[in-house]
Scaffold this active site. Structure first.
Site, PDB file in Angstrom:
ATOM      1  N   GLU A  37      42.252  75.289  89.507  1.00  0.00           N
ATOM      2  CA  GLU A  37      41.371  75.226  90.660  1.00  0.00           C
ATOM      3  C   GLU A  37      42.229  74.756  91.837  1.00  0.00           C
ATOM      4  O   GLU A  37      42.908  73.732  91.731  1.00  0.00           O
ATOM      5  CB  GLU A  37      40.232  74.221  90.406  1.00  0.00           C
ATOM      6  CG  GLU A  37      39.248  74.246  91.551  1.00  0.00           C
ATOM      7  CD  GLU A  37      38.075  73.283  91.369  1.00  0.00           C
ATOM      8  OE1 GLU A  37      37.948  72.665  90.307  1.00  0.00           O
ATOM      9  OE2 GLU A  37      37.306  73.177  92.332  1.00  0.00           O
ATOM     10  N   ARG A 261      45.008  68.060  75.557  1.00  0.00           N
ATOM     11  CA  ARG A 261      45.604  67.756  76.865  1.00  0.00           C
ATOM     12  C   ARG A 261      46.908  67.023  76.657  1.00  0.00           C
ATOM     13  O   ARG A 261      47.097  66.326  75.663  1.00  0.00           O
ATOM     14  CB  ARG A 261      44.691  66.819  77.663  1.00  0.00           C
ATOM     15  CG  ARG A 261      43.463  67.467  78.224  1.00  0.00           C
ATOM     16  CD  ARG A 261      42.670  66.443  79.020  1.00  0.00           C
ATOM     17  NE  ARG A 261      43.153  66.322  80.391  1.00  0.00           N
ATOM     18  CZ  ARG A 261      42.744  67.106  81.383  1.00  0.00           C
ATOM     19  NH1 ARG A 261      41.881  68.064  81.172  1.00  0.00           N
ATOM     20  NH2 ARG A 261      43.211  66.937  82.598  1.00  0.00           N
ATOM     21  N   LYS A 271      43.977  65.166  88.326  1.00  0.00           N
ATOM     22  CA  LYS A 271      44.086  65.419  89.768  1.00  0.00           C
ATOM     23  C   LYS A 271      43.290  64.419  90.584  1.00  0.00           C
ATOM     24  O   LYS A 271      43.721  63.973  91.638  1.00  0.00           O
ATOM     25  CB  LYS A 271      43.579  66.836  90.070  1.00  0.00           C
ATOM     26  CG  LYS A 271      44.657  67.874  89.961  1.00  0.00           C
ATOM     27  CD  LYS A 271      44.188  69.190  90.527  1.00  0.00           C
ATOM     28  CE  LYS A 271      43.253  69.877  89.570  1.00  0.00           C
ATOM     29  NZ  LYS A 271      43.018  71.292  89.886  1.00  0.00           N
TER      30      LYS A 271
HETATM   31  P1  ATP Z   1      41.565  67.451  86.689  1.00  0.00           P
HETATM   32  O1  ATP Z   1      40.391  67.461  85.762  1.00  0.00           O
HETATM   33  O2  ATP Z   1      42.515  66.356  86.470  1.00  0.00           O
HETATM   34  O3  ATP Z   1      41.209  67.629  88.122  1.00  0.00           O
HETATM   35  P2  ATP Z   1      41.812  70.060  85.761  1.00  0.00           P
HETATM   36  O4  ATP Z   1      42.064  70.106  84.324  1.00  0.00           O
HETATM   37  O5  ATP Z   1      40.410  70.298  86.155  1.00  0.00           O
HETATM   38  O6  ATP Z   1      42.407  68.736  86.322  1.00  0.00           O
HETATM   39  P3  ATP Z   1      42.528  72.626  86.679  1.00  0.00           P
HETATM   40  O7  ATP Z   1      43.259  73.042  87.891  1.00  0.00           O
HETATM   41  O8  ATP Z   1      41.113  73.021  86.562  1.00  0.00           O
HETATM   42  O9  ATP Z   1      42.716  71.070  86.551  1.00  0.00           O
HETATM   43  O10 ATP Z   1      43.330  73.050  85.380  1.00  0.00           O
HETATM   44  C1  ATP Z   1      43.934  74.285  85.184  1.00  0.00           C
HETATM   45  C2  ATP Z   1      44.304  74.418  83.737  1.00  0.00           C
HETATM   46  O11 ATP Z   1      45.219  73.388  83.377  1.00  0.00           O
HETATM   47  C3  ATP Z   1      43.091  74.241  82.842  1.00  0.00           C
HETATM   48  O12 ATP Z   1      43.121  75.268  81.856  1.00  0.00           O
HETATM   49  C4  ATP Z   1      43.274  72.897  82.223  1.00  0.00           C
HETATM   50  O13 ATP Z   1      42.730  72.855  80.947  1.00  0.00           O
HETATM   51  C5  ATP Z   1      44.792  72.720  82.216  1.00  0.00           C
HETATM   52  N1  ATP Z   1      45.164  71.306  82.258  1.00  0.00           N
HETATM   53  C6  ATP Z   1      44.820  70.395  83.185  1.00  0.00           C
HETATM   54  N2  ATP Z   1      45.275  69.171  82.862  1.00  0.00           N
HETATM   55  C7  ATP Z   1      45.950  69.313  81.685  1.00  0.00           C
HETATM   56  C8  ATP Z   1      46.645  68.412  80.821  1.00  0.00           C
HETATM   57  N3  ATP Z   1      46.754  67.116  81.087  1.00  0.00           N
HETATM   58  N4  ATP Z   1      47.220  68.922  79.705  1.00  0.00           N
HETATM   59  C9  ATP Z   1      47.129  70.229  79.427  1.00  0.00           C
HETATM   60  N5  ATP Z   1      46.482  71.124  80.188  1.00  0.00           N
HETATM   61  C10 ATP Z   1      45.883  70.685  81.303  1.00  0.00           C
HETATM   62 MG    MG Z   2      39.144  71.955  86.087  1.00  0.00          MG
END
Ligand code: ATP
Ligand code: MG
Length: 568
Positions: A37, A261, A271
């Site tokens: 996102e 994760r 984030k």
């Molecule tokens: P946050 O919840 O911290 O804002 P997010 O997971 O929503 O981060 P996105 O930009 O939606 O962030 O994530 C894009 C992809 O990266 C998703 O498929 C998510 O599952 C993966 N991702 C995000 N954080 C991690 C992590 N710590 N380890 C592995 N994959 C991750």
């Molecule tokens: Mg997300």
């Protein structure tokens, strides 16, 4: 040279599943995607997701898309879209196609009408609080909305009115009509669309209804023909809904597979929390070298190859766990050991005067050039000439006036090797009024040039040095963990701000060997005996480089592993 930890398993549950789908003919060509996102910068956790989706596609001869999951205009921005693309490329991956979920809004909306017509979705007038309050709990069923039994015709008219902007934010939502008593709360009539009169960075003011994650993600995957939709574990309980939407629409259904994760000690990989650190000015922006954002890690000097190697080693598992930061540092060192040239730098300078050093006819100390290897791990890196003279900088802690027996550096009466230079023996010290040593005096052995005595005499210690007359002054930034606790997100009731390490950054003025005077941003070097350092892109000026300490030389992680496994 260090041995790499056991290499990543050739197979894991994700790859096993893909292999089986190819063998059974369910899938012809693997298609994956990375769907961030665009509401923030990528971090180390994303590197794991990126590495997995891109490598799986590569390994199986498939394709991987980059898709902006831009369905919520509230926090999204074009700036992030560009940064994400740059960061994925920096990691060394190239997508086969780039898409935006927002480009699917028309299709997704048409599908919503289809569900309404089939009696599988309805417009609800309840507000968000009422919907939450009637959802029930894991032990009690939810309460159906009084609007649940509107007719398809009525729902269609209302949905169109929602889309046309006839209602204000929050006045109505579109919900899937599934089961208010379902054991999985995600299936208790989840919201599909909400009204938000917001400008979208890609679709402008075309839309005032925006799809929820669950109602856009699987549909976007389906449109792109994704075969394996890899996501993190928190989406496991959303998979039945993902499947329900595709099945109810009768459209192609990708296989969602969840993996753990990435969590690393002393780091936050969320984030939202990183945003708090940046906005609260607890760090100096998204690329602060103490942050686990890809920009921060890059600025600190972490090579992308090391991050990818780390992510591959960590592999994919079905349970969440936290990795030692030492493991990540191991990969950083492993890469830099092979690729970073060696240089000498003194970060806490103390003067060393060689009293028997010769002077020329004009009475000036002679300057000699000594040859130093650029990288013992890489003969092709060659050697360089370093000026040596009678007045040098050495590291303050390489001298002790009253040393313990096992101190193998410089002390009164003791002899050491100056790296690539000569043997010197300490003959005395000068002190200031407070008794602090201001200068160390020594004599050198003229028959030990290059670091070996003519008579074969050995010394136990070798220390680094920089010629005082030739030294380049530089700002050097030294880092420690950003937090004082290895699990800042969970410790102390989650108040991670209280766990910030007040000493996470220390700035010193160092003395560098003259070959670093023209160091350019982006250069990785090893300062001998001190660690790996990276020349800053932004703050370095010609003749005035700024260096970040990427990582020290001590490999506590690998040592601990050897101890456990009984290896030497
Ligand atoms: P946050 O919840 O911290 O804002 P997010 O997971 O929503 O981060 P996105 O930009 O939606 O962030 O994530 C894009 C992809 O990266 C998703 O498929 C998510 O599952 C993966 N991702 C995000 N954080 C991690 C992590 N710590 N380890 C592995 N994959 C991750
Ligand atoms: Mg997300």
């Amino acid at each position: 040279m260090t041995n790499a930890p056991e290499s990543a398993p050739a197979s894991d549950f994700v790859r096993d599943r893909i292999r089986a789908d190819l063998q059974s003919g369910k899938v012809q060509q693997v298609v994956t995607r990375f769907p961030p996102e665009p509401n923030g910068y990528l971090h180390l956790g994303h590197a794991k997701a990126i590495t997995l989706s891109f490598s799986v596609a590569q390994e199986f001869g498939g394709r991987c898309n980059l898709r902006m999951d831009d369905t919520n205009p509230a926090a999204e921005d074009q700036e992030y879209v560009e940064a994400i693309q740059a960061d994925v490329r920096w990691l060394g991956f190239q997508w086969d196609a780039m898409y935006y979920a927002a480009d699917y809004f028309d299709q997704i909306y048409a599908w919503a009408e289809r569900l309404v017509e089939k009696g599988l979705a309805y417009v609800d007038d309840q507000n968000a609080d009422q919907i939450a309050a009637t959802r029930g709990t894991v032990t009690t069923p939810g309460t159906p909305s009084p609007y649940r039994n509107r007719t398809p015709a009525e729902n269609l008219e209302l949905l169109r009115a929602m889309k046309a902007g006839k209602f204000g934010d929050g006045q109505k939502v579109l919900r899937a009509k599934i089961d208010m008593a379902h054991a999985n709360l995600n299936l208790r009539d989840p919201v599909m669309y909400r009204i938000r009169h917001l400008h979208h960075q890609r679709t402008g003011d075309t839309w005032c209804i925006y799809p929820m994650y669950d109602w856009a993600h699987g549909q976007s995957d389906s449109i792109e023909g994704i075969t394996h939709s890899l996501c993190t574990l928190e989406f496991e309980h959303h998979r039945p809904l993902y499947d329900w939407f595709c099945d109810s629409l009768g459209i192609y259904k990708p296989q969602q597979i969840e993996f753990a994760r990435l969590n690393v000690e002393y780091m936050l990989t969320s984030k939202r929390k990183l945003l708090q650190l940046v906005e609260g000015k607890h760090v100096q922006g998204w690329d602060d070298p103490r942050l686990p954002t890809l920009r921060g890690l890059r600025r600190r000097g972490y090579p992308p190859q090391a991050l990818v190697a780390f992510c591959k080693h960590v592999g994919v598992a079905k349970f969440n766990s936290t990795h030692e930061i030492g493991l990540l540092e191991f990969y950083v060192r492993d890469h830099l050991n092979k690729h970073a040239q060696r240089r000498m730098a003194v970060l806490d300078p103390l003067e060393l005067v060689i009293e028997n050093w010769p002077s020329d006819a004009a009475g000036k100390p002679v300057v000699e050039l000594v040859e130093a290897q650029n990288n013992p791990e890489d003969p092709a890196a060659g050697a360089r000439q370093v000026p040596f003279s009678g007045s040098l900088w050495i590291e303050r802690d390489d001298f002790l006036e009253a040393p313990p027996k096992d101190f193998y550096r410089l002390a009164p009466g003791r002899e050491v090797r100056l790296r690539a230079g000569y043997f010197v023996t300490c003959t005395g010290v000068d002190k200031d009024a407070a008794g602090k040593v201001t200068r160390v005096r020594a004599s050198y052995d003229p028959l030990s040039k290059g670091g070996n005595a003519a008579d074969g005499r050995k010394v136990k210690g070798t220390i680094h040095w920089v010629s005082k007359a030739h030294a380049v002054d530089a700002e050097v930034r030294l880092y420690e963990h950003l937090f004082t606790h290895p699990d800042p997100a969970s410790a102390d009731g989650g108040d991670f701000l209280a766990l910030l390490n007040p000493n996470s950054q220390r700035i010193v003025r160092g003395k560098l060997e003259p070959s670093l005077g023209n160091a350019e941003g982006g250069l990785h070097v090893q300062f001998e005996r001190l660690g790996y350092f990276y020349c800053d892109h932004r703050d370095s000026r010609p003749g005035q480089p700024v260096f970040h300490r990427t990582v020290g030389l001590k490999d506590s992680w690998h040592k601990a592993q050897q101890k456990v496994s009984g290896k030497k």
